[in-house]
Design an enzyme around this catalytic site. Structure first.
Site, PDB file in Angstrom:
ATOM      1  N   SER A   1       0.920  -1.102  -0.012  1.00  0.00           N
ATOM      2  CA  SER A   1      -0.156  -0.025   0.116  1.00  0.00           C
ATOM      3  C   SER A   1       1.123   1.266  -0.069  1.00  0.00           C
ATOM      4  O   SER A   1       2.018   1.182   0.462  1.00  0.00           O
ATOM      5  CB  SER A   1      -0.914   0.069   1.343  1.00  0.00           C
ATOM      6  OG  SER A   1      -1.493   1.349   1.458  1.00  0.00           O
TER       7      SER A   1
ATOM      8  N   TYR B   1      -2.734  -1.305  10.531  1.00  0.00           N
ATOM      9  CA  TYR B   1      -2.486  -1.698   9.136  1.00  0.00           C
ATOM     10  C   TYR B   1      -1.153  -0.923   8.523  1.00  0.00           C
ATOM     11  O   TYR B   1      -0.448  -1.904   7.697  1.00  0.00           O
ATOM     12  CB  TYR B   1      -3.538  -0.563   8.336  1.00  0.00           C
ATOM     13  CG  TYR B   1      -3.773  -0.894   6.784  1.00  0.00           C
ATOM     14  CD1 TYR B   1      -4.414  -2.147   6.038  1.00  0.00           C
ATOM     15  CD2 TYR B   1      -3.295   0.160   6.065  1.00  0.00           C
ATOM     16  CE1 TYR B   1      -4.370  -2.035   5.072  1.00  0.00           C
ATOM     17  CE2 TYR B   1      -3.428  -0.019   4.619  1.00  0.00           C
ATOM     18  CZ  TYR B   1      -4.012  -1.084   4.042  1.00  0.00           C
ATOM     19  OH  TYR B   1      -4.385  -1.258   2.802  1.00  0.00           O
TER      20      TYR B   1
HETATM   21  P1  NAD Z   1     -11.318  -5.782  -0.507  1.00  0.00           P
HETATM   22  O1  NAD Z   1     -11.810  -5.663   0.784  1.00  0.00           O
HETATM   23  O2  NAD Z   1     -12.430  -5.616  -1.430  1.00  0.00           O
HETATM   24  O3  NAD Z   1     -10.643  -7.415  -0.751  1.00  0.00           O
HETATM   25  C1  NAD Z   1      -9.804  -7.842   0.225  1.00  0.00           C
HETATM   26  C2  NAD Z   1     -10.179  -9.397  -0.093  1.00  0.00           C
HETATM   27  O4  NAD Z   1      -9.193  -9.942   1.045  1.00  0.00           O
HETATM   28  C3  NAD Z   1     -11.489 -10.008   0.031  1.00  0.00           C
HETATM   29  O5  NAD Z   1     -11.608 -10.775  -1.285  1.00  0.00           O
HETATM   30  C4  NAD Z   1     -11.421 -10.596   1.474  1.00  0.00           C
HETATM   31  O6  NAD Z   1     -12.350 -11.505   1.437  1.00  0.00           O
HETATM   32  C5  NAD Z   1      -9.955 -11.034   1.481  1.00  0.00           C
HETATM   33  N1  NAD Z   1      -9.392 -11.576   2.890  1.00  0.00           N
HETATM   34  C6  NAD Z   1      -9.525 -10.949   4.057  1.00  0.00           C
HETATM   35  N2  NAD Z   1      -9.101 -11.803   4.957  1.00  0.00           N
HETATM   36  C7  NAD Z   1      -8.784 -12.862   4.277  1.00  0.00           C
HETATM   37  C8  NAD Z   1      -8.310 -14.080   4.954  1.00  0.00           C
HETATM   38  N3  NAD Z   1      -8.165 -14.423   6.404  1.00  0.00           N
HETATM   39  N4  NAD Z   1      -8.115 -15.262   4.045  1.00  0.00           N
HETATM   40  C9  NAD Z   1      -8.438 -14.871   2.754  1.00  0.00           C
HETATM   41  N5  NAD Z   1      -8.670 -13.905   2.213  1.00  0.00           N
HETATM   42  C10 NAD Z   1      -9.247 -12.937   3.183  1.00  0.00           C
HETATM   43  O7  NAD Z   1     -10.062  -5.068  -0.520  1.00  0.00           O
HETATM   44  P2  NAD Z   1      -9.241  -4.112  -1.906  1.00  0.00           P
HETATM   45  O8  NAD Z   1      -9.220  -3.103  -1.613  1.00  0.00           O
HETATM   46  O9  NAD Z   1      -9.429  -5.080  -2.885  1.00  0.00           O
HETATM   47  O10 NAD Z   1      -7.764  -4.841  -0.996  1.00  0.00           O
HETATM   48  C11 NAD Z   1      -6.822  -5.776  -1.714  1.00  0.00           C
HETATM   49  C12 NAD Z   1      -5.485  -5.363  -1.108  1.00  0.00           C
HETATM   50  O11 NAD Z   1      -5.109  -4.251  -1.525  1.00  0.00           O
HETATM   51  C13 NAD Z   1      -5.628  -5.500   0.213  1.00  0.00           C
HETATM   52  O12 NAD Z   1      -4.166  -6.214   0.727  1.00  0.00           O
HETATM   53  C14 NAD Z   1      -5.377  -3.866   0.574  1.00  0.00           C
HETATM   54  O13 NAD Z   1      -4.771  -3.632   1.917  1.00  0.00           O
HETATM   55  C15 NAD Z   1      -4.535  -3.409  -0.662  1.00  0.00           C
HETATM   56  N6  NAD Z   1      -5.055  -2.054  -0.871  1.00  0.00           N
HETATM   57  C16 NAD Z   1      -6.059  -1.504  -1.191  1.00  0.00           C
HETATM   58  C17 NAD Z   1      -6.173  -0.285  -1.330  1.00  0.00           C
HETATM   59  C18 NAD Z   1      -7.472   0.474  -1.883  1.00  0.00           C
HETATM   60  O14 NAD Z   1      -7.588   1.578  -1.800  1.00  0.00           O
HETATM   61  N7  NAD Z   1      -8.608  -0.243  -2.181  1.00  0.00           N
HETATM   62  C19 NAD Z   1      -5.186   0.526  -1.271  1.00  0.00           C
HETATM   63  C20 NAD Z   1      -3.969   0.243  -0.802  1.00  0.00           C
HETATM   64  C21 NAD Z   1      -3.657  -1.319  -0.510  1.00  0.00           C
END
Ligand code: NAD
Length: 262
Positions: free
Chosen positions: A146, A159
């Site tokens: 991130s 986080y």
């Molecule tokens: P999201 O909540 O849409 O998806 C997260 C996914 O992780 C979901 O499918 C959830 O079921 C899965 N997950 C959570 N706990 C789990 C577990 N114990 N076992 C298996 N799966 C699990 O979030 P996103 O925005 O798509 O995020 C995906 C990644 O990108 C994450 O690592 C997040 O930190 C990172 N990220 C997202 C953003 C953003 O703005 N959306 C920014 C920076 C980083």
């Protein structure tokens, strides 16, 4: 299909039922890959992703597993081998966040975020590394970090700790296995429109508040992160290891200075 070398290769993606993981799964399908799509609870989302991959000309299978457990991660590796006979790429994407002032952050909330984001990344990487070493493969690992591996974020200390940990974990294992031809990189998304923050960005005021912190003045699309993942997965990035590729509209560029302020 953009990267021909990816066609027919086998990938595992954690947290692939929605958001960024879902967009990456779909993109890997467009690259004609064979993809194990992990989900935690959203079976319908994962099944839909499998369908999208098949429609795009790839192959897919949806597997339930908790990435914070060794058994869960082993299940994903086994699924790759049993269904597709190999493993070439492992993407540690699953992640979670919640907001608490640090003096009120419970040990339980701390541990859950660290266990999923950081320990899950360790366990997935370890499983993939063992497979690559046992099979003498020049495999590829991508970790979803991130912008908050670099930018502090008050009230999200667990986080930021997890993503800061992923940064040095990625760099360390990239160096540790570079001579074996195994590449390890991170992606650092900025603000991307996914279910993790859908509520926030549905409110025009909150959307603007975030967009104002981004030099490009807009929230990113999950497909824009998936494009970075496809490039890092492909041989087009063959001399790249240990980096974080920020996909953030310039969020890490000290946007307060935009326009010559300061
Ligand atoms: P999201 O909540 O849409 O998806 C997260 C996914 O992780 C979901 O499918 C959830 O079921 C899965 N997950 C959570 N706990 C789990 C577990 N114990 N076992 C298996 N799966 C699990 O979030 P996103 O925005 O798509 O995020 C995906 C990644 O990108 C994450 O690592 C997040 O930190 C990172 N990220 C997202 C953003 C953003 O703005 N959306 C920014 C920076 C980083």
């Amino acid at each position: 299909m953009v990267y021909k070398d990816l066609a027919g290769k086998v990938a595992v993606i954690t947290g692939g039922s929605k958001g960024i993981g879902n967009a990456i799964a779909k993109r890997l399908g467009e690259e004609k890959m064979k993809v194990v799509i992990n989900y935690n609870s959203d079976k319908a989302g994962a099944d839909h992703a499998v369908q999208e991959i098949v429609d795009a000309g790839g192959q897919g299978v949806a597997i339930q597993a908790d990435v914070s457990s060794e058994e869960g991660v082993q299940k994903l590796l086994d699924a790759a081998v049993e269904n597709f006979g190999d493993l070439d790429l492992w993407i540690n994407n699953a992640g979670m966040e919640n907001q608490h002032p640090t003096h009120e952050l419970s040990l339980n909330d701390w541990e859950r975020v660290i266990n999923v984001n950081m320990t899950g990344t360790f366990l997935g990487s370890k499983a993939a590394l063992n497979y690559f070493l046992d099979h003498n493969k020049k495999g590829n690992i991508i970790n979803m970090s991130s912008v908050h591996e670099q930018i502090p974020w008050p009230t999200f200390a667990h986080y930021t700790a997890s993503k800061g940990g992923i940064k040095l974990f990625t760099q360390t294992i990239a160096m540790e296995y570079a001579e074996k031809g195994i590449r390890v990189n991170s992606i650092g998304p900025g603000a991307i429109n996914t279910p993790i923050n859908a509520e926030k960005f549905a409110d025009p005021e909150q959307y603007k508040e975030t967009a104002d912190m981004i030099p490009m003045k807009r929230i990113g699309d999950p497909a824009e992160v998936a494009a970075a993942a496809a490039w890092l997965a492909s041989d087009e990035s063959s001399y790249v290891t240990g980096i974080t590729l920020f996909v953030d509209g310039g969020m890490t560029l000290y946007p307060a200075f935009q326009g010559g302020k300061g």
